[in-house]
Motif scaffolding. Structure first.
Motif, PDB file in Angstrom:
ATOM      1  N   PHE A 155      22.368 -22.168 -63.976  1.00 59.45           N
ATOM      2  CA  PHE A 155      23.498 -21.975 -63.067  1.00 59.45           C
ATOM      3  C   PHE A 155      24.449 -20.903 -63.601  1.00 59.45           C
ATOM      4  CE2 PHE A 155      27.862 -23.078 -61.810  1.00 59.45           C
ATOM      5  CZ  PHE A 155      27.734 -22.968 -60.425  1.00 59.45           C
ATOM      6  N   ALA A 156      24.717 -20.934 -64.913  1.00 59.70           N
ATOM      7  CA  ALA A 156      25.577 -19.910 -65.509  1.00 59.70           C
ATOM      8  C   ALA A 156      24.938 -18.530 -65.402  1.00 59.70           C
ATOM      9  CB  ALA A 156      25.859 -20.255 -66.972  1.00 59.70           C
ATOM     10  N   PHE A 157      23.619 -18.466 -65.574  1.00 65.10           N
ATOM     11  CA  PHE A 157      22.919 -17.186 -65.457  1.00 65.10           C
ATOM     12  C   PHE A 157      23.037 -16.624 -64.043  1.00 65.10           C
ATOM     13  CE2 PHE A 157      18.887 -15.320 -63.960  1.00 65.10           C
ATOM     14  CZ  PHE A 157      18.931 -14.121 -64.646  1.00 65.10           C
ATOM     15  N   LEU A 158      22.769 -17.448 -63.038  1.00 67.03           N
ATOM     16  CA  LEU A 158      22.858 -16.976 -61.655  1.00 67.03           C
ATOM     17  C   LEU A 158      24.294 -16.586 -61.295  1.00 67.03           C
ATOM     18  CD1 LEU A 158      20.496 -19.581 -59.914  1.00 67.03           C
ATOM     19  CD2 LEU A 158      19.972 -17.200 -60.540  1.00 67.03           C
ATOM     20  N   LEU A 159      25.253 -17.368 -61.763  1.00 67.67           N
ATOM     21  CA  LEU A 159      26.642 -17.084 -61.455  1.00 67.67           C
ATOM     22  C   LEU A 159      27.104 -15.766 -62.068  1.00 67.67           C
ATOM     23  CD1 LEU A 159      29.343 -18.108 -60.226  1.00 67.67           C
ATOM     24  CD2 LEU A 159      29.781 -19.208 -62.423  1.00 67.67           C
ATOM     25  N   CYS A 160      26.639 -15.478 -63.271  1.00 66.93           N
ATOM     26  CA  CYS A 160      27.109 -14.284 -63.978  1.00 66.93           C
ATOM     27  C   CYS A 160      26.340 -13.020 -63.601  1.00 66.93           C
ATOM     28  CB  CYS A 160      27.026 -14.511 -65.489  1.00 66.93           C
ATOM     29  SG  CYS A 160      28.145 -15.784 -66.111  1.00 66.93           S
ATOM     30  N   TRP A 161      25.067 -13.157 -63.265  1.00 64.42           N
ATOM     31  CA  TRP A 161      24.254 -11.967 -63.014  1.00 64.42           C
ATOM     32  C   TRP A 161      24.157 -11.583 -61.538  1.00 64.42           C
ATOM     33  CZ3 TRP A 161      21.785  -8.335 -65.982  1.00 64.42           C
ATOM     34  CH2 TRP A 161      21.855  -8.516 -67.369  1.00 64.42           C
ATOM     35  N   THR A 162      24.329 -12.513 -60.636  1.00 65.15           N
ATOM     36  CA  THR A 162      24.186 -12.185 -59.215  1.00 65.15           C
ATOM     37  C   THR A 162      25.196 -11.127 -58.752  1.00 65.15           C
ATOM     38  OG1 THR A 162      23.279 -14.378 -58.747  1.00 65.15           O
ATOM     39  CG2 THR A 162      24.185 -13.145 -56.884  1.00 65.15           C
ATOM     40  N   PRO A 163      26.479 -11.215 -59.101  1.00 67.08           N
ATOM     41  CA  PRO A 163      27.396 -10.151 -58.678  1.00 67.08           C
ATOM     42  C   PRO A 163      27.014  -8.774 -59.222  1.00 67.08           C
ATOM     43  CG  PRO A 163      28.624 -12.089 -59.357  1.00 67.08           C
ATOM     44  CD  PRO A 163      27.209 -12.322 -59.762  1.00 67.08           C
ATOM     45  N   TYR A 164      26.558  -8.721 -60.461  1.00 71.90           N
ATOM     46  CA  TYR A 164      26.208  -7.428 -61.058  1.00 71.90           C
ATOM     47  C   TYR A 164      25.002  -6.803 -60.362  1.00 71.90           C
ATOM     48  CZ  TYR A 164      24.952  -4.013 -64.649  1.00 71.90           C
ATOM     49  OH  TYR A 164      24.652  -2.859 -65.315  1.00 71.90           O
ATOM     50  N   ILE A 165      23.962  -7.581 -60.110  1.00 70.51           N
ATOM     51  CA  ILE A 165      22.780  -7.065 -59.423  1.00 70.51           C
ATOM     52  C   ILE A 165      23.119  -6.681 -57.982  1.00 70.51           C
ATOM     53  CG2 ILE A 165      20.463  -7.646 -58.652  1.00 70.51           C
ATOM     54  CD1 ILE A 165      20.661  -7.168 -61.631  1.00 70.51           C
ATOM     55  N   SER A 166      23.977  -7.462 -57.363  1.00 62.04           N
ATOM     56  CA  SER A 166      24.380  -7.144 -55.991  1.00 62.04           C
ATOM     57  C   SER A 166      25.133  -5.818 -55.930  1.00 62.04           C
ATOM     58  CB  SER A 166      25.247  -8.269 -55.425  1.00 62.04           C
ATOM     59  OG  SER A 166      24.542  -9.496 -55.424  1.00 62.04           O
ATOM     60  N   VAL A 167      26.035  -5.600 -56.867  1.00 63.93           N
ATOM     61  CA  VAL A 167      26.764  -4.326 -56.922  1.00 63.93           C
ATOM     62  C   VAL A 167      25.800  -3.165 -57.135  1.00 63.93           C
ATOM     63  CG1 VAL A 167      28.382  -2.986 -58.332  1.00 63.93           C
ATOM     64  CG2 VAL A 167      28.959  -5.312 -57.639  1.00 63.93           C
ATOM     65  N   ALA A 168      24.821  -3.342 -58.032  1.00 63.40           N
ATOM     66  CA  ALA A 168      23.859  -2.273 -58.291  1.00 63.40           C
ATOM     67  C   ALA A 168      23.032  -1.955 -57.051  1.00 63.40           C
ATOM     68  CB  ALA A 168      22.954  -2.669 -59.462  1.00 63.40           C
ATOM     69  N   LEU A 169      22.594  -2.984 -56.327  1.00 58.34           N
ATOM     70  CA  LEU A 169      21.782  -2.757 -55.127  1.00 58.34           C
ATOM     71  C   LEU A 169      22.604  -2.100 -54.013  1.00 58.34           C
ATOM     72  CD1 LEU A 169      19.672  -6.050 -55.013  1.00 58.34           C
ATOM     73  CD2 LEU A 169      18.894  -3.747 -55.634  1.00 58.34           C
ATOM     74  N   VAL A 170      23.843  -2.528 -53.847  1.00 61.25           N
ATOM     75  CA  VAL A 170      24.698  -1.919 -52.820  1.00 61.25           C
ATOM     76  C   VAL A 170      24.963  -0.455 -53.144  1.00 61.25           C
ATOM     77  CG1 VAL A 170      27.015  -1.950 -51.812  1.00 61.25           C
ATOM     78  CG2 VAL A 170      25.751  -4.083 -52.098  1.00 61.25           C
ATOM     79  N   GLN A 171      25.251  -0.140 -54.389  1.00 57.95           N
ATOM     80  CA  GLN A 171      25.476   1.250 -54.779  1.00 57.95           C
ATOM     81  C   GLN A 171      24.229   2.105 -54.559  1.00 57.95           C
ATOM     82  OE1 GLN A 171      26.848   0.913 -58.857  1.00 57.95           O
ATOM     83  NE2 GLN A 171      29.002   1.062 -58.239  1.00 57.95           N
ATOM     84  N   ALA A 172      23.063   1.560 -54.932  1.00 58.83           N
ATOM     85  CA  ALA A 172      21.834   2.327 -54.753  1.00 58.83           C
ATOM     86  C   ALA A 172      21.516   2.527 -53.274  1.00 58.83           C
ATOM     87  CB  ALA A 172      20.682   1.606 -55.449  1.00 58.83           C
ATOM     88  N   THR A 173      21.703   1.506 -52.465  1.00 57.74           N
ATOM     89  CA  THR A 173      21.431   1.632 -51.025  1.00 57.74           C
ATOM     90  C   THR A 173      22.389   2.611 -50.368  1.00 57.74           C
ATOM     91  OG1 THR A 173      20.638  -0.653 -50.993  1.00 57.74           O
ATOM     92  CG2 THR A 173      21.206   0.345 -48.876  1.00 57.74           C
ATOM     93  N   GLU A 174      23.671   2.536 -50.715  1.00 61.46           N
ATOM     94  CA  GLU A 174      24.652   3.456 -50.136  1.00 61.46           C
ATOM     95  C   GLU A 174      24.359   4.896 -50.530  1.00 61.46           C
ATOM     96  OE1 GLU A 174      29.533   4.032 -49.947  1.00 61.46           O
ATOM     97  OE2 GLU A 174      28.603   2.628 -51.370  1.00 61.46           O
ATOM     98  N   THR A 175      23.937   5.103 -51.776  1.00 59.81           N
ATOM     99  CA  THR A 175      23.605   6.448 -52.218  1.00 59.81           C
ATOM    100  C   THR A 175      22.369   6.975 -51.488  1.00 59.81           C
ATOM    101  OG1 THR A 175      24.543   5.984 -54.392  1.00 59.81           O
ATOM    102  CG2 THR A 175      23.052   7.855 -54.226  1.00 59.81           C
ATOM    103  N   ALA A 176      21.390   6.118 -51.269  1.00 57.02           N
ATOM    104  CA  ALA A 176      20.182   6.544 -50.564  1.00 57.02           C
ATOM    105  C   ALA A 176      20.468   6.888 -49.112  1.00 57.02           C
ATOM    106  CB  ALA A 176      19.128   5.447 -50.655  1.00 57.02           C
ATOM    107  N   ILE A 177      21.458   6.239 -48.495  1.00 57.05           N
ATOM    108  CA  ILE A 177      21.752   6.471 -47.083  1.00 57.05           C
ATOM    109  C   ILE A 177      22.726   7.632 -46.889  1.00 57.05           C
ATOM    110  CG2 ILE A 177      22.785   5.460 -45.014  1.00 57.05           C
ATOM    111  CD1 ILE A 177      21.740   2.753 -45.937  1.00 57.05           C
ATOM    112  N   SER A 178      23.848   7.600 -47.607  1.00 55.76           N
ATOM    113  CA  SER A 178      24.897   8.596 -47.372  1.00 55.76           C
ATOM    114  C   SER A 178      25.029   9.635 -48.472  1.00 55.76           C
ATOM    115  CB  SER A 178      26.246   7.890 -47.199  1.00 55.76           C
ATOM    116  OG  SER A 178      26.587   7.168 -48.371  1.00 55.76           O
ATOM    117  N   GLY A 179      24.338   9.450 -49.569  1.00 53.09           N
ATOM    118  CA  GLY A 179      24.405  10.401 -50.663  1.00 53.09           C
ATOM    119  C   GLY A 179      25.552  10.182 -51.613  1.00 53.09           C
TER     120      GLY A 179
END
Length: 280
Positions: free
Chosen positions: A117-141
């Motif tokens: 539970f501590a692992f999911l709580l601590c790592w999910t926001p970080y991975i989510s931020v990384a995926l959102v940044q990568a997706t936004e960069t792929a779409i809008s540059g």
């Protein structure tokens, strides 16, 4: 990856305990550990070889992988390092929970739930931020959707996870607590023996100074020896079996004939023979 391997181990030990020993052998366990390290190495090396890049990330206050620089590598790392292990963990514990067996009956399962539970709580926001940044960069540059404060907070959560795991093991593991108490007892015993040895050395040093004829008479008076204290009051110590001045013959006679004993003591440089009366 390590948590996923532990989840699989608990799954086999609870769901199929009769074949656990044949499935989770030492060789298979070693192979899983080797696979974890090889996969971690394969996931971490691409930025050093040109796929994505490492730069100073201001919100993290450190050099890190630039998730927005290469959406392909970000997705690759997120899937191998987070999504697949998380799916394995959730599957294993969902099956364990569906059995209806109280989890407290299985060693370490409750503690492992807390760690996961501590692992999911601590790592999910970080991975989510990384995926959102990568997706936004792929779409809008460019990557402007995630504020810098969110990046900082998610990164601090990742660092916090490394601090939570030792605390969870220390607070929830009886085995860990017993080992810690045993270590504390050994340290206390070792310190006590060192203090006792130092006191014994100091005492021996004082005795040697007292017995040294070159020691000035103005020095600190030495405590009376055991023979002096015994011979100073014969009536006080008449109940003891042996005295310091008793010779070997007196010892043997006293053992064989406790009712008729003569102890040879010296007082004032003259040999005296005192009859020791048997006592009740």
């Amino acid at each position: 990856l390590t948590l996923a391997a532990i989840a699989l181990d608990r799954y086999h030990s609870i769901m199929d305990c009769l074949r656990y020993s044949s499935r989770c052998t030492m060789w298979r366990t070693s192979a899983v550990v080797l696979w974890i390290w090889l996969q971690a190495l394969a996931t971490s090396c691409p930025p050093l070889l040109g796929w994505s890049s490492i730069r100073y990330v201001a919100p993290m206050y450190t050099c890190a992988i630039d998730w927005a620089a290469s959406p392909g590598y970000t997705a690759f790392a997120a899937v191998l390092s987070y999504l697949l292990p998380a799916l394995v963990i959730l599957f294993c514990y969902a099956k364990i929970s569906s059995t209806g067996v109280p989890l407290q009956n299985h060693h370490g399962v409750t503690r492992l739930f807390m760690v996961i539970f501590a692992f999911l709580l601590c790592w999910t926001p970080y991975i989510s931020v990384a995926l959102v940044q990568a997706t936004e960069t792929a779409i809008s540059g460019q990557s402007t959707l995630i504020p810098s404060s969110a990046v900082t907070f998610s990164y601090w959560l990742v660092l916090l996870n490394s601090d939570l795991n030792p605390l969870l093991y220390a607070l929830l593991s009886k085995r860990f607590q017993n080992a810690l108490q045993g270590l504390r007892a050994k340290v206390r015993a070792h310190v006590g023996s060192m203090v006792g040895n130092s006191r014994q050395i100091n005492k021996e040093g004082d005795d040697s100074r007292c017995n040294d004829p070159r020691t000035p008479t103005t020095s600190r008076p030495c405590p009376p020896s055991s023979s002096e204290s015994l011979t100073s009051d014969n009536s006080k110590y008449s109940s003891s079996i042996f005295t310091v001045g008793t010779d070997l013959q007196g010892h043997l006679c006293e053992v064989c004939h406790p009712g008729n004993i003569s102890s040879h003591q010296y007082a004032g440089g003259k040999k005296q023979t005192n009859k020791i009366q048997p006592q009740d």
